[in-house]
Design a protein around this motif. Structure first.
Motif, short mmCIF file in Angstrom:
data_model
loop_
_atom_site.label_atom_id
_atom_site.label_comp_id
_atom_site.label_asym_id
_atom_site.label_seq_id
_atom_site.Cartn_x
_atom_site.Cartn_y
_atom_site.Cartn_z
N CYS A 69 0.78 -1.17 -0.01
CA CYS A 69 -0.09 0.02 0.09
C CYS A 69 0.79 1.26 0.01
CB CYS A 69 -0.81 0.03 1.34
SG CYS A 69 -2.13 1.32 1.00
N PHE A 87 -0.50 3.96 1.20
CA PHE A 87 -0.72 4.75 2.55
C PHE A 87 -0.19 3.91 3.64
CE2 PHE A 87 -4.59 7.35 0.82
CZ PHE A 87 -3.76 8.10 0.03
N ARG A 88 -0.20 4.33 4.72
CA ARG A 88 -0.11 3.65 6.17
C ARG A 88 -1.05 4.11 7.39
NH1 ARG A 88 4.20 0.71 5.90
NH2 ARG A 88 3.78 0.44 8.07
N CYS A 89 -2.12 3.82 6.87
CA CYS A 89 -3.17 4.34 7.78
C CYS A 89 -3.00 3.90 9.24
CB CYS A 89 -4.62 3.71 7.38
SG CYS A 89 -5.24 4.38 5.65
N TYR A 114 -4.54 2.59 11.65
CA TYR A 114 -5.18 1.31 12.48
C TYR A 114 -4.79 0.15 11.17
CZ TYR A 114 -8.09 3.11 8.50
OH TYR A 114 -8.44 3.65 7.40
N CYS A 115 -3.95 0.23 10.30
CA CYS A 115 -3.51 -0.75 9.57
C CYS A 115 -1.95 -0.99 9.12
CB CYS A 115 -4.19 -0.34 8.08
SG CYS A 115 -4.31 -1.58 6.87
N PRO A 154 0.16 -1.88 6.76
CA PRO A 154 0.32 -2.45 5.14
C PRO A 154 2.01 -2.59 5.04
CG PRO A 154 0.00 -0.11 5.07
CD PRO A 154 -0.03 -0.38 6.51
N GLY A 168 -4.16 -4.80 1.15
CA GLY A 168 -3.46 -3.68 0.62
C GLY A 168 -4.13 -2.86 -0.34
N GLU A 169 -3.47 -2.07 -1.38
CA GLU A 169 -4.17 -1.13 -2.14
C GLU A 169 -4.40 -1.83 -3.38
OE1 GLU A 169 -5.99 1.15 -2.17
OE2 GLU A 169 -6.25 1.21 -4.08
N ASN A 184 -8.15 2.97 -1.66
CA ASN A 184 -7.94 4.34 -1.09
C ASN A 184 -8.08 5.36 -1.79
OD1 ASN A 184 -5.55 4.51 -2.27
ND2 ASN A 184 -4.33 3.84 -0.87
N VAL A 226 -4.19 -5.99 5.91
CA VAL A 226 -3.77 -6.05 4.57
C VAL A 226 -3.46 -7.41 4.05
CG1 VAL A 226 -2.84 -3.56 4.54
CG2 VAL A 226 -1.49 -5.34 5.47
#
Ligand code: SAM
Ligand code: SF4
Length: 330
Positions: A27, A29-31, A33-34, A36, A73-74, A102, A326
Motif C-alpha cells: 500500500c 498509505f500507512r493508515c 489502524y492498518c 501495510p 493492501g491497495e 483508497n 492488509v
C-alpha cells in the motif's frame, strides 16, 4: 468442474456468496489502524498470479458465489487488476464485481477498470480535512482522493460508498463533516468501528476505540434524529438518513454488534490462503491445490472444507490473531 453451479453452505445454513480477494499486501498509505507493506516496486514472492486468481474465481463461480471484491493492501497498485476484473465479469459473468480502494490512483485508472467490467467501488476516506487526512494516512493527499471520488460519481457507479474507520482522538472530529456530505450528495457514508487487527498495544487500542453508538450520537447531536433505511440483512452496514437528504449514513459495528450470524463471506489472502472468517486465523492453503492437475476441482474442495470450518462467531481474543488486515484483505 461441475456443470451446474451449486451453493456453498456452511454448518449454520449460511450461504457463502461473497468472495473478498486480496490482490496485494502493498500500500502507498500507512493508515494508523492498518499495518501495510510499503509500496515497493514488486509484489512479494508468493503473491497470487493472474492465472492463479482465475482458478480461484472459477472455483468460486462454480460454487454459486455471486460477488467478488478485489482488495488488499491497495488493489490499484496491482497493474493486472483490470485483467482480474475482466476474468470475473466477462469470462465468468459474476453479477457483482467490486473493488475497495483508497482512491489515490482512481482518477487515473477508473477508465480501464470500467472498461474491464467493474460494477462497484468502495472508497476509504477517513477525513475531509487535508491535515487530518495526511496524518491518519501518513502522507496521503486528500485532494487526489477526492478527485477519485468525483470520477466514480461522474461515472454513475452509484451509490458511491465511502468508508471511515473512526478512532477516538484521531479523526472523531471528522465524523460530523463526513456525515454532512449526505446533505448535498447521494453518497453512502459508512462509519466502521476500529477493530484490533493491527499491532497496536491493547491499551492504545482501548483508548482509540469508539463504539458505533457513540459515533451515531455524535452525528445525531449535529443533524438530528436519523431515520432507518431498509437494508439487506446480510449487509454489514445499518443505514440511516436525515429526512430529505439524498445520501445515507451507515454504521458498521463489528466489535459492539458482531454480524457473524448473517455472514456470507469467504476471503482469500494475497499469498493464497483461504480464510473462512476475517476474525479467525484458521486458514487453508490453496497453493498446493493450484498445482494439482485439475486445480479448479482442488480449489473447490478447499472451499467446501473452509465452509465447514466457518464458526458461528469469529471473534477471538486479539492476541490470538497473527494476521493483519492488509494480509487478509479488508
Ligand atoms: N487499501 C484499500 C482501502 O483502504 O480501501 C483496501 C484495503 S483496506 C485493508 C480495506 C478496508 O479495511 C478499509 O476500509 C479499511 O478502512 C479497513 N480496515 C483496515 N484496518 C482496519 C481496522 N483495524 N479496523 C477496521 N477497519 C479496518
Ligand atoms: Fe492502505 Fe487501505 Fe490499509 Fe489504509 S486501510 S493502509 S489505504 S491498505
Amino acid at each position: 468442474m461441475p456443470s451446474e453451479p451449486r451453493e456453498l453452505v456452511d454448518r449454520y445454513g449460511r450461504i457463502v456468496r461473497d468472495l473478498r480477494l486480496s490482490v496485494t499486501p502493498r500500500c502507498n498509505f500507512r493508515c494508523a489502524y492498518c499495518d501495510p507493506l510499503g509500496a515497493g516496486a514488486h509484489e512479494p514472492p508468493g503473491t497470487l498470479s493472474v492465472d492463479q486468481v482465475r482458478v480461484v474465481l472459477r472455483a468460486a463461480a462454480a460454487l454459486g458465489m455471486t460477488s467478488v471484491r478485489f482488495t488488499g493492501g491497495e488493489p490499484l497498485l496491482r497493474k493486472e487488476l483490470p485483467a482480474m476484473i475482466r476474468i470475473a465479469k466477462h469470462e465468468l459473468g459474476l453479477p457483482d464485481v467490486a473493488v475497495t480502494t483508497n482512491a489515490s490512483a482512481l482518477e487515473q485508472r477508473l477508465g480501464e477498470l470500467l472498461e474491464a467490467g467493474l460494477d462497484r467501488v468502495n472508497i476509504s476516506l477517513d477525513a475531509l480535512d487535508p491535515e487530518v487526512f495526511r496524518t491518519i494516512t501518513q502522507g496521503g493527499d486528500a485532494a487526489r482522493v477526492w478527485r477519485g471520488i468525483e470520477a466514480v460519481a461522474r461515472a454513475g457507479l452509484t451509490p458511491v460508498k465511502l468508508n471511515t474507520v473512526v478512532m477516538r482522538g484521531v479523526n472523531d472530529g471528522e465524523v460530523v463533516p463526513l456525515a454532512r456530505l449526505t446533505e448535498r450528495r447521494p453518497f453512502h457514508v459508512r462509519f466502521i468501528e476500529y477493530m484490533h487487527l493491527n499491532n497496536a498495544a491493547a491499551s492504545a487500542y482501548q483508548q482509540n476505540f469508539m463504539p458505533g453508538a457513540d459515533i451515531r450520537a455524535l452525528v445525531e447531536a449535529s443533524v438530528g434524529e436519523l431515520e432507518p433505511v431498509e437494508t439487506d440483512p446480510s449487509a454489514p452496514a445499518r443505514l440511516f438518513r436525515v429526512p430529505g437528504w439524498p445520501g445515507a449514513v451507515g454504521f458498521i459495528n463489528p466489535v459492539s454488534e458482531p454480524f457473524c450470524g448473517a455472514c456470507s463471506r469467504m476471503r482469500v489472502t494475497s499469498d493464497g490462503m483461504l480464510r473462512p472468517c476475517l476474525l479467525n486465523d484458521h486458514e487453508l492453503e490453496l497453493r498446493s491445490a493450484l498445482n494439482e492437475p485439475d486445480p479448479v476441482a482442488a480449489v473447490i474442495d478447499r472451499f467446501l472444507v473452509a465452509a465447514h470450518r466457518k464458526v458461528a462467531s469469529g471473534l477471538t481474543a486479539p492476541t490470538e490473531r497473527r494476521r493483519t488486515m492488509v494480509a487478509i484483505g479488508g
